[in-house]
Write an enzyme that holds these catalytic residues in place. Structure first.
Site, mmCIF file in Angstrom:
data_model
loop_
_atom_site.group_PDB
_atom_site.id
_atom_site.type_symbol
_atom_site.label_atom_id
_atom_site.label_comp_id
_atom_site.label_asym_id
_atom_site.label_seq_id
_atom_site.Cartn_x
_atom_site.Cartn_y
_atom_site.Cartn_z
ATOM 1 N N ASP A 133 28.216 7.979 -23.839
ATOM 2 C CA ASP A 133 29.399 8.087 -24.705
ATOM 3 C C ASP A 133 30.232 6.819 -24.622
ATOM 4 O OD1 ASP A 133 31.795 8.630 -25.975
ATOM 5 O OD2 ASP A 133 32.172 10.527 -24.945
ATOM 6 N N GLU B 99 33.939 15.358 -21.293
ATOM 7 C CA GLU B 99 33.447 15.090 -22.642
ATOM 8 C C GLU B 99 31.916 15.111 -22.741
ATOM 9 O OE1 GLU B 99 35.510 11.467 -23.553
ATOM 10 O OE2 GLU B 99 37.438 12.502 -23.623
ATOM 11 N N ASP C 18 38.827 17.575 -28.657
ATOM 12 C CA ASP C 18 38.438 16.274 -28.110
ATOM 13 C C ASP C 18 39.651 15.368 -28.304
ATOM 14 O OD1 ASP C 18 37.502 13.726 -27.631
ATOM 15 O OD2 ASP C 18 36.015 13.728 -29.243
ATOM 16 N N LYS D 21 45.897 7.171 -24.319
ATOM 17 C CA LYS D 21 45.053 7.801 -23.299
ATOM 18 C C LYS D 21 44.716 6.828 -22.168
ATOM 19 C CE LYS D 21 40.665 10.342 -23.153
ATOM 20 N NZ LYS D 21 39.643 10.897 -24.046
HETATM 21 MG MG MG Z 1 35.458 10.283 -27.425
#
Ligand code: MG
Ligand code: ADP
Length: 625
Positions: free
Chosen positions: A190, A168, A8, A69
């Site tokens: 999420d 994810e 992850d 990111k």
């Molecule tokens: Mg995450």
């Protein structure tokens, strides 16, 4: 056999996991942490990654890179605003790409992410006792083509073989659903540090089918932190007429203390932010301090509009899946920011159901990625699990008048392939330019162009006659390949969609080389340090022996003389000198130990006192092997 792992690669924190006996398990890093901050710091020649990088951020704000990111695979014009509030320098790179400038060097976000991957894998390899090469890396479901491609390249730069890039939330659902029986519709919510994702999946009999996905790549816990920072800095400015956000070091301290306060407010209803010596009064030069109390209610007010923004993606995901909130059996919370009480409240409010908190929000994604790695490499314990994922955005080509003709609509199951036939607009048109577009809007200008390519050599024909077949092919990673073919001539042209911001092959190769060289340099540096540490511990040992030994003073003086050289050798840069002093000290020490124990020379007690002569039996006697 080397194992495949799941990673992850988070905006804020990263986690690595592996299958152990049919179950995914998190692998702890070298510092013993289950999560590793996705932070890379450049300190002189050295690169620090993870917790040690995060810890020194306030002292080194220009060269401590975090939340990279947010920039990976993006165009400069998409991230300008975020770049402006970053304490390090983010700027426009070649062809509208994004670069991060550190110590006069331009880095692609992919290179920075590669450093995080490299550390995760190196630590994990050390833990599982074998080199790891094969990885599954997760990305937010809402990541577009270039963001996925860039993530894959980050893996490549880190010297890894990226088996698959998966979403994810899909990974989180895999982790959740592995032990569940029966059919269920779950909604994965999420909310991490930088991105928000919502995905609806159908689970049942080993099949994980994504029904829809939506989200916001510009929403996360870091935005909550910034709200607190803006509030604090605003209050301070009112009082002292000075904007703390303009001072990178003060800004970094503000951000850190805002995050701490936010986390505390997940369990407490009030917290105090205290930042002594935050700056100097510009006129009087006296130090200024900042202290404020923040209540949970005030915090909720500060983030109120951000919270509202989670509603629309959830509703869109429901609409796309043609479901109503009642159809959702479970809501799974993933990501550190779902620990904020008002986030839980809003989820409950939208879906009308208490969220399920059975999975660890920090680890579920990596665990699911490990399961996926197990599926791909054929882990026998997993049985028949099938993962059916979807593409998050509509893909099409630009046609006359700037319109978009969609080929693959969003939420289509991947891998997917679709062909459509187009034609020319003018008589004897010798070629066409195919503009590949991604997005939900009807006009090209409102969407994102992923890339263009030309198909030339169309034989002269009246307008509307040529048949140009355009094929879109999305692989299991969600990465698109496009081909165009003119049927009468068989002329063909194709691209793997790598838009301008994606690194080209030669750049990736250069970065792989550089990363390897950096890793080699890091290794050399570590070895250099180790040699010096070894010599120093030998010195300490020698000094102890001198004190304890029964040998005559002249011999002791000789050993002491060699130990006196150690400090100078360690301070210097000459490895040959280190080796020389080490050798002479070992010899002198051996002599001293033998003399001290009444032995003749040459009877082989080794320096460093690891073994003792046979006939000396003392407390830590060990037989020589
Ligand atoms: Mg995450
Ligand atoms: P990412 O997926 O972006 O790497 P994570 O899922 O690790 O992120 O979540 C990180 C975010 O969660 C950070 O913004 C962090 O401050 C926040 N966070 C972690 N723990 C808590 C908590 N107890 N309360 C509120 N926010 C938290």
């Amino acid at each position: 056999m080397p194992k495949a792992v799941g990673i992850d690669l988070g905006t804020t924190n990263s986690v690595i996991a592996v299958m152990e006996g049919g179950k995914p398990e998190v692998i702890v890093n070298a510092e013993g942490g289950r999560t590793t901050p996705s932070v890379v710091a450049y300190k002189g020649e050295e690169r620090l990654v993870g917790q040690i990088a995060k810890r020194q951020a306030a002292l080194n704000p220009k060269a401590t890179l975090y939340e990279v990111k947010r920039f990976i695979g993006r165009r400069w014009d998409e991230v300008k605003e975020e770049a402006a509030r970053s304490p390090f320098t983010v700027k426009e790179g070649p062809s509208g790409s994004v670069r991060i400038e550190v110590n006069g060097q331009d880095l692609a976000p992919e290179q920075v992410s590669a450093e995080v991957l490299r550390k995760l894998v190196a630590d994990a390899s050390a833990k599982v006792g074998t080199g790891i090469k094969d990885v599954v890396i997760t990305v937010p479901a809402y990541f577009d083509n270039s963001q996925r491609e860039a993530t894959r390249q980050a893996g490549e730069i880190a010297g890894l073989n990226v088996l698959r890039v998966i979403n994810e939330p899909t990974a989180a659902a895999l982790a959740y659903g592995l032990e569940r029986k029966g059919n269920e519709t779950v909604l994965v919510f999420d909310l991490g540090g930088g991105t928000f994702d919502v995905t609806i999946l159908e689970l049942g009999e080993g099949v994980f089918e994504v029904r829809s996905t939506a989200g916001d790549t510009h929403l996360g816990g870091a935005d909550f932190d910034h709200r607190i920072v803006d509030w604090l800095a605003g209050e301070f400015q009112k009082e002292h007429n000075f904007d703390l956000r303009k001072d990178p070091q003060a800004l970094q301290r503000l951000i850190e203390s805002a995050e701490r306060a936010k986390i505390e407010l997940s369990s407490a209803t009030e917290t105090t932010l205290s930042l002594p010596f935050i700056t100097f009064d510009p006129e009087t030069r006296t130090p200024l301090h900042l202290e404020r109390t923040l209540s949970r209610a005030k915090f909720e007010e500060l983030i109120g509009d951000l919270l509202k923004r989670v509603r629309e993606p959830v509703q869109q995901a429901l609409r796309d899946a043609k479901l109503s909130p009642n159809d959702i059996n479970e809501v799974i919370l993933v990501g550190g920011s779902t620990r904020v009480p008002s986030v839980k409240r809003i989820v409950k409010d939208i879906v009308g159901k208490e969220p399920n908190e059975s999975v660890n929000p920090d680890e579920a994604v990596a665990l699911g990625a490990a399961v996926q790695a197990g599926i791909i490499t054929g882990d026998a314990n997993l049985g028949d699990i099938v993962l059916v994922d979807v593409t998050p955005l509509t893909l099409g080509v630009e046609v006359k008048g700037g319109m978009v003709a969609p080929l693959i609509t969003r939420n289509t199951t991947v891998p997917a392939k679709k062909t459509e036939v187009f034609t020319t607009a003018e008589n004897n048109q010798p070629g066409v330019e195919i503009n590949v577009v991604q997005g939900e809007r009807p006009m090209t200008v409102d969407n994102k162009s992923l890339g263009r390519f030309k198909l030339e050599g169309i034989p002269p024909m009246p307008a509307g006659r040529p048949q140009i077949e355009v094929t879109f092919d999305i692989d299991a990673n969600g990465i698109l390949h496009v081909t165009a073919k003119e049927k009468s001539s068989g002329k063909e042209s194709s691209i793997r969609i790598e838009n301008t911001t994606t690194l080209d092959k030669s750049e990736v190769e250069r970065m792989v080389r550089e990363a390897e060289q950096n890793a080699a340099a890091d290794k050399a540096r570590r070895e250099k340090i180790e040699k010096r540490n070894n010599l120093d511990s030998l010195r300490v040992q020698a000094l102890q022996q001198i004190e304890e030994s029964q040998a005559e003073q002249s011999l002791k003086d000789r050993v002491k003389a060699v130990t006196d050289e150690v400090e100078g050798a360690i301070a210097g840069d000459d490895d040959a000198q280190i080796a020389d002093v080490q050798k002479r000290l070992e010899e002198a020490l051996r002599e001293l130990m033998q003399a001290g124990s009444g032995q003749d020379q040459g009877q082989g007690a080794q320096a460093q006192g690891k073994t003792q002569p046979d006939d000396v039996i003392d407390a830590d006697f060990k037989p020589a092997d």
